[in-house]
Scaffold this motif. Structure first.
Motif, PDB file in Angstrom:
ATOM      1  N   ALA A 172      77.022 -10.233 100.711  1.00 32.88           N
ATOM      2  CA  ALA A 172      76.334  -9.455  99.495  1.00 32.88           C
ATOM      3  C   ALA A 172      75.420  -8.648 100.026  1.00 32.88           C
ATOM      4  N   CYS A 173      74.456  -9.457 101.148  1.00 32.73           N
ATOM      5  CA  CYS A 173      73.233  -8.638 101.536  1.00 32.73           C
ATOM      6  C   CYS A 173      73.438  -7.650 102.395  1.00 32.73           C
ATOM      7  N   ALA A 174      74.463  -7.513 102.820  1.00 29.88           N
ATOM      8  CA  ALA A 174      75.122  -5.981 103.813  1.00 29.88           C
ATOM      9  C   ALA A 174      75.016  -4.908 102.726  1.00 29.88           C
ATOM     10  N   PHE A 175      75.171  -5.102 101.435  1.00 30.14           N
ATOM     11  CA  PHE A 175      75.164  -4.140 100.394  1.00 30.14           C
ATOM     12  C   PHE A 175      73.701  -3.642 100.088  1.00 30.14           C
ATOM     13  N   LEU A 176      72.793  -4.178 100.606  1.00 29.45           N
ATOM     14  CA  LEU A 176      71.452  -4.099 100.157  1.00 29.45           C
ATOM     15  C   LEU A 176      70.627  -2.940 100.933  1.00 29.45           C
ATOM     16  N   LYS A 177      69.906  -2.204 100.415  1.00 23.20           N
ATOM     17  CA  LYS A 177      69.328  -1.129 101.033  1.00 23.20           C
ATOM     18  C   LYS A 177      67.956  -1.862 101.832  1.00 23.20           C
ATOM     19  N   PRO A 178      67.559  -1.525 102.966  1.00 23.55           N
ATOM     20  CA  PRO A 178      66.610  -2.318 103.646  1.00 23.55           C
ATOM     21  C   PRO A 178      65.459  -3.018 102.853  1.00 23.55           C
ATOM     22  N   GLU A 179      64.944  -2.225 101.884  1.00 27.95           N
ATOM     23  CA  GLU A 179      63.791  -2.804 101.102  1.00 27.95           C
ATOM     24  C   GLU A 179      64.065  -3.329  99.804  1.00 27.95           C
ATOM     25  N   GLY A 180      65.492  -3.619  99.800  1.00 28.29           N
ATOM     26  CA  GLY A 180      65.946  -4.076  98.581  1.00 28.29           C
ATOM     27  C   GLY A 180      65.680  -5.665  98.396  1.00 28.29           C
ATOM     28  N   ARG A 181      66.091  -6.068  97.120  1.00 29.39           N
ATOM     29  CA  ARG A 181      65.670  -7.388  96.790  1.00 29.39           C
ATOM     30  C   ARG A 181      67.059  -8.251  96.450  1.00 29.39           C
ATOM     31  N   VAL A 182      67.101  -9.448  96.843  1.00 25.79           N
ATOM     32  CA  VAL A 182      68.140 -10.300  96.402  1.00 25.79           C
ATOM     33  C   VAL A 182      67.562 -11.550  95.732  1.00 25.79           C
ATOM     34  N   ALA A 183      68.374 -11.956  94.567  1.00 27.20           N
ATOM     35  CA  ALA A 183      67.790 -13.087  93.871  1.00 27.20           C
ATOM     36  C   ALA A 183      69.174 -13.864  93.308  1.00 27.20           C
ATOM     37  N   MET A 184      69.336 -15.096  93.912  1.00 27.61           N
ATOM     38  CA  MET A 184      70.541 -15.589  93.815  1.00 27.61           C
ATOM     39  C   MET A 184      70.047 -17.081  93.379  1.00 27.61           C
ATOM     40  N   VAL A 185      71.294 -17.737  92.623  1.00 27.39           N
ATOM     41  CA  VAL A 185      71.274 -19.091  92.305  1.00 27.39           C
ATOM     42  C   VAL A 185      72.123 -19.743  93.748  1.00 27.39           C
ATOM     43  N   LEU A 186      71.587 -20.778  94.331  1.00 24.45           N
ATOM     44  CA  LEU A 186      72.205 -21.256  95.261  1.00 24.45           C
ATOM     45  C   LEU A 186      72.241 -22.702  95.311  1.00 24.45           C
ATOM     46  N   PRO A 187      73.090 -23.665  95.810  1.00 23.06           N
ATOM     47  CA  PRO A 187      72.914 -24.943  95.903  1.00 23.06           C
ATOM     48  C   PRO A 187      71.936 -25.517  96.682  1.00 23.06           C
TER      49      PRO A 187
END
Ligand SMILES: C[S@@+](CC[C@H](N)C(=O)[O-])C[C@H]1O[C@@H](n2cnc3c(N)ncnc32)[C@H](O)[C@@H]1O
Length: 566
Positions: A172-187
């Motif tokens: 999923a992070c391969a779709f992110l612009k370099p300065e993008g943000r990720v917010a995910m629920v993970l185990p």
């Protein structure tokens, strides 16, 4: 705890489980979408496994509040899912809100990244969502192959043991612009399991800032998983991550991420579990263990008990032994399978005799080589063959199948599956063990008092906290320690043990009785006083802090509501 999400027609719990479909409480989706968009009206956002669209709905609301043009939303919101019913539901829910999104029915791992020609999803400013938590044994076949390849394409080599969320996060992070943000629920296993090590390493290398939010209370009633929210932004790598602890999802709104003091990132190959401790407690724990504790394997290496391949056949009680008239030359004395048979801190000849009289399985079959004659033993082995014991996997890989490779009687037993905490038990007999216990044979340089002293002295709050940090939560809230994890358990070092034993030895029988009868909290308080206060010189407040930290992690593991031993 949240109540189960209502089911779509045609959906079912097993189907949901199979595709990792546990749905996120709105407060979490609301928080992650709000943070990821950061008040922008023009941001593009992707949920790679959008389910019934809770993140997309929250994102749509934030975009509109920020002044986004409703007719542009389909070019700003992207959702992917393999489940058509969920996508249809998302479409309807968005329409009710006067919003729309580009929804793609696909295995997300089959989605080309924006760097590839055939991409359907463009570069995005934010990735949000809750990837499926499908364990490796159910995460198989083509999807698994594709997922590992997708992660590898981003430079992250995952092992076949990885659950599906790990590769999904990376892809999923391969779709992110370099300065993008990720917010995910993970185990929460992101912090602890070995297979997540490449993910921990990659997070520190890929992002400029990495924050984790931990919950005191379970957030997904259906999944029975502890979760963390990962929020990360920017690129270029970071040397620290920040940790935040909240009671439940409703407290998220008050969090000001990026305001808090960052915590040094552990080495990725280490488990990050001590990050579960607030900074002050973590420093205290490290300073005590550096000063007065050593690893358990400084005394002797924890080893697996005998793997018989079929305990029900290879462990016998006295009645069966007598019925087949099996001579003691073909048997070893053993602790019956299960830690409940050794509830205290020592195992004596009297305890073994009592277990024998009680009809417990105190014998391990270990025929001497020239055994096959027409006697009771031969009858017993024939009975084993009738029951197909010889076809059990472990029996098929040894010759003869009926002679398990017995481990020698250890000096100490180690209970490695615990509700409260692992225990060491002094073996005062020649009894051996099956693999429901670990065994420790003491090193020659261990102080002479070790066998008697360590089982008592190890029942202290610092060792207890170490067990929570180095062990792993297992089904039903049990704490499990494999031999390698047990080896790293912090226990009083030689000098500390010797000094503390002078204070503890006069009370040995009483302390043993307290532990044996389940009054471990009383024993713990006494042992803490002798060891941590009178021997090491900690203050009462420092001991209380270690005890509270252990209790808090235990409560998190067993999902009870609060501190029980603080
Ligand atoms: C944990 S749910 C999350 C759904 C939603 N984001 C939420 O939190 O409410 C995971 C979703 O992933 C979908 N899913 C599972 N494997 C997938 C894959 N390989 N590609 C795309 N979606 C997948 C499931 O159908 C399910 O809807």
């Amino acid at each position: 705890m949240t109540s189960p999400t209502p089911m779509l027609p045609g959906d079912s719990s097993p189907l949901r489980k199979q595709r990792g479909g546990f749905f996120t409480p709105y407060e979490i989706a609301e928080f992650t979408a709000g943070w990821a968009l950061g008040g922008r009206s023009d941001a593009r956002i992707l949920d790679p496994t959008s389910g019934e669209g809770v993140f997309l709905l929250a994102a749509a609301q934030h975009l509109r509040q920020a002044g986004a043009n409703p007719s542009q939303l389909a070019d700003q919101l992207y959702g992917v899912d393999i489940h058509t019913g969920s996508l249809d539901e998302t479409c309807a829910l968005l329409r009710e809100q006067d919003a729309e999104a580009t929804l793609i029915k696909s295995d997300f791992f089959a989605q080309a990244t924006p760097a590839q020609l055939e991409a359907q999803v463009p570069w995005v400013d934010a990735v949000i969502g809750n990837p499926p938590f499908v364990r490796y044994h159910e995460h198989r076949g083509e999807t698994r192959r594709r997922s590992l390849a997708a992660a590898l394409a981003q430079g992250v080599r995952l092992s076949g043991l990885a659950s599906s969320w790990a590769a999904l996060l990376v892809h999923a992070c391969a779709f992110l612009k370099p300065e993008g943000r990720v917010a995910m629920v993970l185990p929460a296993e992101l912090l602890t399991v070995g297979y997540a090590e490449p993910i921990r390493r990659w997070l520190g290398e890929r992002f400029a800032a990495v924050h984790l939010v931990l919950f005191d209370e379970l957030q997904f009633a259906e999944a029975e998983e502890q979760v963390v929210v990962l929020v990360a932004r920017g690129s270029g790598g970071c040397s620290a991550l920040a940790l935040h602890q909240v009671r439940d999802a409703t407290e998220l709104a008050g969090q000001h991420l990026f305001d808090s003091e960052p915590v040094a990132l552990g080495r990725p190959e280490d488990k990050w579990t001590d990050l579960l401790l607030p900074l002050q407690r973590r420093s205290l724990f490290r300073s005590i263990t550096d000063r007065a504790f050593s690893r358990l394997d400084a005394y002797g290496t924890p080893e697996l008990g005998t793997v018989t391949g079929a305990n029900a056949f290879f462990t016998l009680n006295e009645i069966t032994r007598a019925e087949y008239n099996i001579g003691q030359g073909h048997l070893l004395r053993e602790v019956p399978p299960g830690a409940r048979h050794i509830p205290g801190t020592r195992f004596t000849e009297g305890h073994w005799q009592q277990l024998r009289a009680d009809g417990q399985r105190v014998w391990m079959l270990h025929p001497n080589a020239a055994a096959r004659r027409r006697d009771g033993l031969a009858r017993y082995l024939a009975e084993g063959e009738r029951l197909l014991v010889h076809e059990a996997y472990k029996c098929t890989i040894r010759d003869p199948w009926w002679r398990p490779p017995a481990v020698r009687a250890p000096d100490l037993f180690f209970t490695y599956m615990s509700h409260v905490t692992p225990r060491l038990v002094a073996n005062e007999t020649d009894a051996t063990i099956v693999n429901s216990l670990h065994g420790i044979t003491l090193n020659e340089d261990a102080p002479a008092i070790t066998r008697d002293a360590l089982p008592i002295a190890a029942l202290n709050s610092v060792t207890m906290l170490g067990a929570e940090l180095f062990g792993r939560p297992y089904g039903g809230g049990i704490l499990k320690m494999e031999p390698r994890e047990a080896a790293s358990l912090p226990v009083p070092d030689h000098n500390t043990l010797t000094a503390a034993w002078e204070l503890l030895e006069p009370h040995r029988s009483r302390l043993d009785e307290l532990v044996r009868t389940g009054c471990w909290e009383t024993a713990l308080a006494e042992i803490d006083r002798a060891l941590l206060i009178d021997t090491i010189g900690l203050s009462g407040a420092e001991v209380a802090s270690m005890r509270a930290a252990a209790a808090r992690l235990r409560a998190r593991r067993t999902r009870t509501s609060g501190d029980t031993a603080s």
